[in-house]
Design a protein around this motif. Structure first.
Motif, mmCIF file in Angstrom:
data_model
loop_
_atom_site.group_PDB
_atom_site.id
_atom_site.type_symbol
_atom_site.label_atom_id
_atom_site.label_comp_id
_atom_site.label_asym_id
_atom_site.label_seq_id
_atom_site.Cartn_x
_atom_site.Cartn_y
_atom_site.Cartn_z
ATOM 1 N N GLY A 162 0.819 -1.212 0.000
ATOM 2 C CA GLY A 162 0.000 0.000 0.000
ATOM 3 C C GLY A 162 0.847 1.252 0.000
ATOM 4 O O GLY A 162 0.442 2.270 0.564
ATOM 5 N N GLY A 163 2.024 1.193 -0.627
ATOM 6 C CA GLY A 163 2.997 2.280 -0.566
ATOM 7 C C GLY A 163 2.472 3.638 -0.969
ATOM 8 O O GLY A 163 2.721 4.630 -0.265
ATOM 9 N N PRO A 164 1.744 3.780 -2.098
ATOM 10 C CA PRO A 164 1.240 5.107 -2.476
ATOM 11 C C PRO A 164 0.354 5.737 -1.409
ATOM 12 O O PRO A 164 0.401 6.948 -1.197
ATOM 13 C CB PRO A 164 0.459 4.818 -3.765
ATOM 14 N N ALA A 165 -0.467 4.926 -0.735
ATOM 15 C CA ALA A 165 -1.329 5.475 0.310
ATOM 16 C C ALA A 165 -0.508 5.921 1.512
ATOM 17 O O ALA A 165 -0.771 6.980 2.101
ATOM 18 C CB ALA A 165 -2.369 4.436 0.740
ATOM 19 N N LYS A 166 0.498 5.142 1.891
ATOM 20 C CA LYS A 166 1.362 5.543 2.998
ATOM 21 C C LYS A 166 2.162 6.793 2.637
ATOM 22 O O LYS A 166 2.353 7.688 3.467
ATOM 23 C CB LYS A 166 2.304 4.395 3.366
ATOM 24 N N ALA A 167 2.613 6.842 1.377
ATOM 25 C CA ALA A 167 3.326 8.033 0.932
ATOM 26 C C ALA A 167 2.414 9.249 0.936
ATOM 27 O O ALA A 167 2.845 10.371 1.241
ATOM 28 C CB ALA A 167 3.892 7.800 -0.468
ATOM 29 N N SER A 168 1.145 9.042 0.615
ATOM 30 C CA SER A 168 0.183 10.142 0.658
ATOM 31 C C SER A 168 0.065 10.715 2.062
ATOM 32 O O SER A 168 0.024 11.936 2.259
ATOM 33 C CB SER A 168 -1.189 9.653 0.182
ATOM 34 N N VAL A 169 0.022 9.838 3.062
ATOM 35 C CA VAL A 169 -0.090 10.288 4.448
ATOM 36 C C VAL A 169 1.138 11.104 4.839
ATOM 37 O O VAL A 169 1.031 12.196 5.408
ATOM 38 C CB VAL A 169 -0.258 9.076 5.390
ATOM 39 N N VAL A 170 2.322 10.576 4.532
ATOM 40 C CA VAL A 170 3.556 11.271 4.910
ATOM 41 C C VAL A 170 3.709 12.572 4.142
ATOM 42 O O VAL A 170 4.104 13.608 4.709
ATOM 43 C CB VAL A 170 4.776 10.349 4.685
ATOM 44 N N ALA A 171 3.388 12.570 2.841
ATOM 45 C CA ALA A 171 3.497 13.790 2.044
ATOM 46 C C ALA A 171 2.551 14.863 2.562
ATOM 47 O O ALA A 171 2.914 16.043 2.621
ATOM 48 C CB ALA A 171 3.197 13.480 0.577
ATOM 49 N N SER A 172 1.353 14.469 2.953
ATOM 50 C CA SER A 172 0.410 15.451 3.500
ATOM 51 C C SER A 172 0.884 15.980 4.848
ATOM 52 O O SER A 172 0.684 17.156 5.166
ATOM 53 C CB SER A 172 -0.983 14.826 3.644
ATOM 54 N N ALA A 173 1.499 15.122 5.644
ATOM 55 C CA ALA A 173 2.049 15.582 6.920
ATOM 56 C C ALA A 173 3.164 16.588 6.693
ATOM 57 O O ALA A 173 3.239 17.629 7.360
ATOM 58 C CB ALA A 173 2.562 14.396 7.738
ATOM 59 N N LEU A 174 4.043 16.305 5.716
ATOM 60 C CA LEU A 174 5.121 17.240 5.408
ATOM 61 C C LEU A 174 4.564 18.535 4.837
ATOM 62 O O LEU A 174 5.050 19.624 5.161
ATOM 63 C CB LEU A 174 6.093 16.601 4.424
#
Length: 889
Positions: free
Chosen positions: A250-262
């Motif tokens: 589920g990498g894109p979804a996890k990356a979405s969470v981290v990118a939004s946090a940043l």
């Protein structure tokens, strides 16, 4: 990210999300012809004005020339709203049928009229100051027209709901004294002149604290984020997230969470965050197996939580600091742990969704030993540089500031320039990051080390901001100014310097590119501020109504009556109130309305139940639920923006996003009852609750326990842990989470927290208790606002040094024996307990009686209950592992 070209694009989907951002955040009108330069030019000048007033430049010019070029706070607020009134008329169409490519004549009239009504206060400020509270006919006409144009601006930028709320408050001012109203909500009324003067001609209404925070603080932070975004930081953070997490399940979804946090570090808009990162992440989530609604919901949940991420935290964060008297630096610390816990839990929820859907990660880069070593080496080098940079800035600049206070600014600039040039030397050896097509097939993830080293200079302005706020202890306004100035310098120079380092490659166009990014950032920052400035101006009417009429007491009594005196029911009602109002109000306005009415009630009702709640915790409670309203159906605009990109149903997206955000909705209830999660505990100083930082190890313990508890709760809500959960395992996980979050519930059942003594023994007990200890006093008396009701309240007092119980209690609390009762006298004005006169009628037939005195009981540590919680968690894991068929990680 390496991609292959393709003709399969979906510009309409992305455009619809952009349209929502434009209509909500910056205005949907884009004029053509000569008018197309008008809005950007005015917006650019507005940004320049805000930078000018925040800088030391006006004072330097005035000192050198003697010219009056320094604007006071009131003048800055007035001019700030003047710019917003002009731009809202030009950028936001009045109706759906209004033209989007030209400015109609009536909008010109409204723009001029709105600005004139504001600037009247600056042009005629001396005459207005000479007639306080005695408005002339011209004053009344200007005030009336100003409120009308502001109402139209509210309707344009923020919609009908906020206009209705403001109108209700205004109607209460003018008609609240009508005999047809219930006695409980009626007030004495105000004349038209008094009301208009209150709302427009002074700083108690429109031009009050909320607008002042917008003008002095919020604008600079929004501008800083806009320039950072236009300079390429948004793409940089997205690529870092994908490089680090894209290969996971589920990498894109996890990356979405981290990118939004940043992105939340510098962006205060959940809708803009949704579109900025979602345009790239949502299509990739769909292509890796996420349904459209779940892909949009992940982005919505992570983007709304971006407003929780320090240091920006949305516009409301600065208002919290102002309204509660909390230093902004402290507020950042308070908000840090809950934000991190919330994001960790969201990443875990995404992981569980990927497990349930059987998803895999994106392709890794080639796994040659040399490539792997290069990847790890580059990433570790980048991480090491960032850490070394932070430590160096902290200690070196701190040392310079201490040793050379007169030259610390010059030395800081020099060190900044050295590090900036060093990071650009590293970045120039690699190609610039390109914005990838999210619809193109993915052949390879980017290398984490390469991405980090390409954009290290984007970290510098953030470090400058944190250094100024946390180390040098500059005001948030001045800190934001220096951070924005650093970002402007980077935007203007990064491309020319890299071109020179690349031996003149593209040098001719690099200057224009830098200027373009700077100008677009200045314009975007101002346009994003239009609805915020209008909202804070309108919120001033609400705050002004409350100060003029005392309406908060009426609403507070009504909500308290509904709650039946229960703090938990009260908190649930406040949460629901925030969510309902948030369907139509932006986060800032929603926070102001609910916090103004309900935050003091939360504190007082908590005190009546013996729980000391810091005021800042009550305001953060309201703030959290105001944020969650952005994805609450049926009106959550962030959900509509995400659905516009994913092609999914916006209502289903909103419901799914709110389901993911249940863990965020749980956090405010937890830190109300366990303030360690906010890195604070409460001390009683002169009868007033003060928030004090806990030691670092207490904060670390709270963080670890909160993460474990939140992960257990997330698994329970998803009904999936190592494998699918049955109802018994789900209930057990909920019980584990509850116990870890609030072990005091079980401790109170086993050992009562206080020993209760008769009120008549107060002097003897005070004499026996050690100096500095707290006594909880239960007072019972006639309610001041409702003579037919008996009121009960707990107060906590710290014992002073003294020989007798009377001396230890001090002169602020006066008790007198009356038979078997201990009667309390009315506290003197100016003492810490003077507020009790607003709760009790000390001159009623029945006196205010000290019912009981409660002293802390010696109890076992509440942490003892962690043991059965962890044992129960181990049992759940044991049963889950027996049925597990798929690796959990």
């Amino acid at each position: 990210m390496t991609t292959q070209a393709t003709d399969l694009h979906a510009p309409g989907a992305a455009t619809s999300g952009d349209d929502i951002v434009a209509s909500v955040d910056s205005g949907a009108r884009q004029p053509i012809g000569w008018q197309k330069y008008l809005i950007p030019c005015i917006a650019f000048v507005w940004s320049l004005f805000q930078l000018y007033t925040a800088s030391p430049l006006p004072f330097m010019i005035q000192q050198a020339t003697g010219l009056h070029v320094v604007f006071n706070n009131t003048e800055v607020r007035v001019i700030h709203l003047s710019f917003a009134m002009v731009l809202v008329s030009m950028a936001f169409p009045l109706s759906a049928r209004a033209s989007l490519n030209k400015i109609p004549i009536y909008d010109w009239i409204l723009a001029i009229l709105g600005a004139a009504c504001c600037l009247y206060l600056v042009v005629f400020k001396d005459q207005i100051a000479s007639r306080p509270g005695l408005p002339t006919t011209t004053d009344l006409v200007v005030s009336t027209l100003g409120l009308i144009t502001l109402g139209i601006a509210v309707y344009r930028a923020l919609g009908l709901p906020l206009l209705i709320v403001v109108s209700i408050f205004l109607a209460y001012v003018f008609f609240g004294s009508s005999p047809w109203l219930l006695d409980a909500i009626r007030w004495k009324g105000a004349s038209y002149g008094k009301a208009m003067w209150h709302f427009w001609m002074q700083t108690e209404g429109v031009f009050g604290v909320a607008l002042g925070v917008s003008a002095s603080l919020i604008f600079l932070f929004v501008l800083f984020g806009a320039i950072l975004e236009k300079a390429g930081a948004g793409n940089f953070f997205i690529k870092i997230a994908f490089a680090l997490l894209g290969h996971l399940r589920g990498g894109p979804a996890k990356a979405s969470v981290v990118a939004s946090a940043l992105s939340g570090i510098y962006s205060g808009s959940s809708i803009a965050n949704t579109v900025t990162t979602g345009t790239f992440t949502i299509p990739l989530m769909k292509r890796t197996g996420f349904p459209a609604e779940k892909a949009g919901a992940v982005e919505v949940a992570s983007s709304t939580n971006g407003q929780l991420t320090p240091p920006v935290m949305g516009a409301a964060a600065f208002l919290i600091a102002e309204f509660t008297g909390t230093p902004y630096t402290d507020l950042i610390v308070y908000a840090f742990l809950p934000a991190v816990v919330s994001y960790i839990a969201l990443v875990y929820i995404v992981h569980l969704e990927a497990l349930k859907l059987g998803l895999k990660g994106l392709p890794r880069p080639p796994s040659k030993a040399q490539s792997l070593a290069r990847k790890l080496g580059g990433f570790l080098l980048g991480a090491g540089l960032i850490a070394a940079l932070g430590l160096f800035v902290h200690y070196v600049l701190g040392f310079v500031a201490a040793q050379m206070p007169g030259a610390s600014l010059e030395a800081g600039i020099l060190i900044f320039l050295l590090f900036y040039l060093g990071t650009l030397v590293v970045a120039a050896r690699r190609p610039d990051l390109e914005v990838d097509d999210p619809d193109a097939p993915i052949t390879e993830l980017p290398r984490a080390g390469d991405v980090v080293l390409t954009g290290l200079h984007f970290i510098l302005p953030i470090i400058v901001l944190l250094y100024c706020v946390m180390v040098v202890r500059l005001s948030p306004s001045l800190s934001a100014f220096w951070a924005a100035l650093a970002m402007i310098f980077i935007a203007l120079t990064q491309h020319p310097i890299k071109a020179v380092l690349r031996r003149g490659e593209g040098l001719s166009g690099s200057f224009l590119r830098g200027w373009d990014e700077f100008a677009r950032g200045m314009v975007a920052g101002a346009r994003n501020m239009i609805p915020i400035a209008v909202a804070t101006g309108a919120a001033g009417i609400i705050v002004g109504t409350i100060s003029l009429t005392g309406a908060h007491q009426v609403v507070a009594e009504f909500i308290e009556a509904l709650a039946g005196g229960s703090l938990m029911v009260m908190l649930i009602l406040v949460a629901v109130m925030s969510l309902i109002l948030g369907m139509g109000l932006p986060t800032t306005a929603n926070y102001i309305v609910v916090a103004s009415l309900m935050a003091p009630v939360i504190v007082s009702l908590g005190a009546s139940e013996g729980l000391i709640i810091p005021l800042v915790a009550a305001h953060l409670f309201v703030f959290y639920f105001g944020i969650l309203a952005d994805d609450t159906p049926p009106v959550g605009l962030a959900a509509y923006a995400a659905a516009g990109i994913s092609g999914g149903d916006p209502i289903k997206t909103g419901f799914q996003g709110f389901a993911y955000d249940i863990r965020t909705a749980l956090l405010p209830f937890l830190f109300i009852f366990n303030t360690e999660l906010l890195m604070m505990h409460v001390e009683i100083v002169d009868g007033v609750a003060k928030a004090v930082f806990v030691p670092w190890y207490i904060g670390l313990k709270a963080f670890v326990i909160a993460v474990i508890a939140m992960l257990a709760f997330a698994a329970a809500t998803q009904r999936y842990f190592f494998t699918r959960c049955n109802w018994v395992e789900t209930a057990a996980l909920v019980l584990v989470a509850l116990t870890l979050f609030r072990p005091g519930i079980w401790l109170d059942m086993v050992q009562p927290p206080y020993h209760s003594h008769a009120g008549s023994e107060v002097f003897q007990i005070a004499e026996q208790e050690p100096v500095g200890s707290n006594l909880r006093l239960e007072l019972v008396g006639t309610d001041f606002n409702n003579p037919n009701k008996r009121n009960t309240i707990f107060i906590v007092t710290r014992l002073n040094d003294g020989a007798t119980g009377e001396d230890k209690l001090g002169s602020d609390l006066l008790f007198m024996e009356d038979g078997e009762n201990m009667v309390m006298e009315e506290p003197f004005p100016g003492t810490p307990f003077a507020y009790l006169s607003q709760d009790f009628d000390f001159y009623a037939d029945e006196p205010v009686v000290l019912q009981s005195v409660q002293t802390p009981a010696e109890r076992m540590p509440k942490e003892v209950f962690y043991i059965p919680a962890f044992l129960l968690l181990a049992v759940v894991i044991l049963f889950q592992r027996r049925r597990q068929t798929e690796p959990a990680f």
